[in-house]
Design a protein around this motif. Structure first.
Motif, PDB file in Angstrom:
ATOM      1  N   THR A   1      17.799 -10.234   0.331  1.00  0.00           N
ATOM      2  CA  THR A   1      18.188 -11.508   0.472  1.00  0.00           C
ATOM      3  C   THR A   1      17.087 -12.565   0.931  1.00  0.00           C
ATOM      4  O   THR A   1      16.515 -13.377   0.155  1.00  0.00           O
ATOM      5  CB  THR A   1      19.255 -11.823   1.325  1.00  0.00           C
ATOM      6  N   TRP A   2      16.095 -12.382   1.391  1.00  0.00           N
ATOM      7  CA  TRP A   2      15.028 -13.151   1.679  1.00  0.00           C
ATOM      8  C   TRP A   2      14.076 -12.877   1.228  1.00  0.00           C
ATOM      9  O   TRP A   2      13.476 -14.118   1.119  1.00  0.00           O
ATOM     10  CB  TRP A   2      14.519 -12.897   3.243  1.00  0.00           C
ATOM     11  N   ALA A   3      13.735 -12.090  -0.149  1.00  0.00           N
ATOM     12  CA  ALA A   3      12.768 -11.901  -1.838  1.00  0.00           C
ATOM     13  C   ALA A   3      13.148 -13.681  -2.243  1.00  0.00           C
ATOM     14  O   ALA A   3      12.419 -14.077  -2.196  1.00  0.00           O
ATOM     15  CB  ALA A   3      13.193 -11.002  -1.864  1.00  0.00           C
ATOM     16  N   TYR A   4      14.398 -14.420  -1.864  1.00  0.00           N
ATOM     17  CA  TYR A   4      14.572 -14.977  -3.079  1.00  0.00           C
ATOM     18  C   TYR A   4      14.022 -16.200  -3.083  1.00  0.00           C
ATOM     19  O   TYR A   4      12.501 -17.259  -3.603  1.00  0.00           O
ATOM     20  CB  TYR A   4      15.527 -14.966  -3.002  1.00  0.00           C
ATOM     21  N   PRO A   5      13.931 -16.526  -1.642  1.00  0.00           N
ATOM     22  CA  PRO A   5      13.907 -18.404  -1.205  1.00  0.00           C
ATOM     23  C   PRO A   5      12.307 -18.087  -0.832  1.00  0.00           C
ATOM     24  O   PRO A   5      11.080 -19.407  -0.864  1.00  0.00           O
ATOM     25  CB  PRO A   5      14.226 -18.751   0.137  1.00  0.00           C
ATOM     26  N   THR A   6      11.484 -17.353  -0.504  1.00  0.00           N
ATOM     27  CA  THR A   6       9.899 -16.977  -0.164  1.00  0.00           C
ATOM     28  C   THR A   6       9.676 -17.151  -2.140  1.00  0.00           C
ATOM     29  O   THR A   6       8.325 -16.854  -1.633  1.00  0.00           O
ATOM     30  CB  THR A   6      10.235 -15.569   0.306  1.00  0.00           C
ATOM     31  N   ALA A   7      10.281 -16.113  -2.764  1.00  0.00           N
ATOM     32  CA  ALA A   7       9.682 -16.298  -3.937  1.00  0.00           C
ATOM     33  C   ALA A   7       9.862 -17.981  -5.083  1.00  0.00           C
ATOM     34  O   ALA A   7       8.628 -18.084  -5.850  1.00  0.00           O
ATOM     35  CB  ALA A   7      10.369 -15.729  -4.814  1.00  0.00           C
TER      36      ALA A   7
END
Length: 480
Positions: free
Chosen positions: A367-373
């Motif tokens: 889940t956290w990979a999305y906003p940090t992209a």
């Protein structure tokens, strides 16, 4: 034929791989320790509930308010803390967070009345605010998108470790305090675990490094390669994401992932808050060491699942499919545990709880990979802080929602209250799957094309490739 070498910062560049390996070894252990101690100081109050009532006349109402007000202080100061981390650097600010929350945690040993207890719980949330989103932002500045979920997963391992080790540690300090010191056992527990956080904060000053350029344990080639890789991704995120604090906080995509994270936290806290009691009910035994041992099983399985999934979720397609799958599994498992409890099936109940814990631990790093992209710079500080602060209010809402549902539809097993916690996991599953219609963030496009390495004559290997050119040359592939 002239010899060629991988482009600086490409995934085939040995210097990048060795830089990532060294960064993992030097940074992740300290970050895991910080998060481990944070969980100890956040949850150890449960071990002192009865003793505080007897020794200090702390009322049930004050205890309930204190348990929840932690999240209010945490939410209010999350974004300011993240912005200050950006200003002062992660090394100093993460150390500051640990030292100040450790001091507040230790002060619980001097609690005398309801007001002091509630104020200290609020201050604990204020001082701990910024640790988790600060580390998420810190890791996104050190590790390329392709390996970032794996790093998030290693960081997440602190959660199951704290659940497995924290209970016997807290219980042991209480026993030692009661038996061999002139103080109450709960005082020794609060003071000892608070000082542990202070020591961890001091250690962070020595073990953390703000940026690859400042890392004395990287050679020049490794610094250049890692810097080139991160610069290429930063350029893509600058083109694709919101720019500045206020645009990040108004971004539809930021709020989209805030809702997803809120749904996740309702499932996480709704399960973990009541895990010992649910296991106790399934086994037909009072909470004790046997229930504690059984309650540790889901966290052990979750530890393995979190790492294995995180290490393999290295493409956009896998992250989307696996994210949706594990959210669905979380929801189904919570529903299954409610059914097992209502029908007297303890073995199935433990199995479903284990699947729920393993699933929500595995899906968190994804889940956290999305906003940090798509977030970088000040926008990342504000956006990640907003997602975490409002998402964590799920921990405040979950027990209230479960209790309210059980009052409306009362049953002996409280099954409907448990079911309500699982429903939101299905909402998160649909939302994660629907990210395929976003059109793809440019940083995610780099993730899917980064296995195609550009080669150059060996004589040019020492010259860093222009990050802007690298970003524009990246071949766009259809998401898996």
């Amino acid at each position: 034929m002239s010899a060629t070498s991988p482009a600086l910062g490409s995934t085939h560049d040995p210097a990048l791989r060795s830089a990532i390996g060294k960064a993992t070894k030097h940074l992740l252990p300290m970050l895991v320790i910080l998060y481990f101690v944070a969980f100890l100081d956040r949850t150890n109050v449960g071990f002192a509930e009865e003793a505080l009532s007897v020794d200090r006349n702390i009322s049930d109402a004050a205890f309930a308010l204190g348990a929840g007000i932690f999240f209010i202080g945490y939410a209010i100061f999350e974004i300011p803390s993240n912005l200050l981390l950006k200003r002062f650097g992660a090394r100093f600010w993460l150390a500051r967070i640990a030292v100040t929350w450790g001091i507040v945690a230790a002060l619980f040993s001097f609690t005398t009345n309801d007001t002091m207890f509630i104020v200290l719980r609020f201050l604990l949330g204020v001082t701990e605010a910024g640790l988790f989103p600060g580390v998420i932002m810190y890791l996104s500045e050190w590790f390329p998108n392709k390996v970032r979920v794996r790093m998030f997963a290693i960081f997440y391992l602190a959660q199951p470790f704290s659940q497995m080790i924290g209970a016997p540690l807290s219980g042991g300090l209480i026993s030692v305090g009661d038996q061999v010191t002139p103080f109450h056992g709960w005082q020794v527990m609060f003071f000892g675990e608070g000082i542990l956080a202070v020591l961890a904060g001091v250690a962070a000053l020595f073990f953390l490094t703000n940026s690859p350029q400042q890392a004395k344990w990287l050679d020049d080639r490794q610094k250049a390669s890692l810097t080139a890789a991160m610069a290429r991704e930063d350029h893509a995120r600058n083109e694709d994401g919101p720019k500045g604090i206020w645009k990040a906080m108004a971004s539809g995509r930021v709020w989209y992932f805030t809702i997803i994270y809120f749904c996740l936290q309702v499932a996480v806290y709704g399960t973990t808050f009541y895990l010992p009691q649910q296991v106790s009910s399934l086994l037909g035994q009072d909470v004790g060491w046997q229930v504690g041992l059984v309650a540790a099983i889901p966290w052990l399985v979750g530890l393995v699942a979190c790492y294995l999934v995180g290490s393999k979720a290295d493409t956009v397609g896998r992250r989307r499919r696996w994210g949706a799958m594990f959210y669905v599994t979380t929801g189904l498992s919570i529903l299954g545990s409610a059914w097992a409890g209502a029908n007297g099936q303890p073995i199935l109940g433990i199995l479903f709880i284990t699947l729920a814990v393993a699933s929500f631990l595995a899906v968190g790093p994804i889940t956290w990979a999305y906003p940090t992209a798509f977030l970088t710079g000040a926008a990342a500080a504000a956006g990640i802080g907003l997602i975490n602060s409002l998402g964590n209010l799920g921990g405040f809402v979950a027990p209230i929602m479960r209790t309210a549902i059980n009052e409306v539809v009362p049953t002996d097993s409280g099954a409907f209250g448990i079911v309500s916690l699982g429903v939101l996991a299905f909402v998160a599953a649909v939302m994660i799957f629907c990210t395929k219609f976003f059109g793809g963030a440019k940083a995610d496009e780099l993730l899917d094309t980064s296995h195609v390495a550009t080669t150059r004559p060996r004589g040019a290997a020492e010259r860093a490739e222009d990050p802007h050119a690298a970003a524009t040359r990246s071949t766009k592939e259809t998401n898996a």
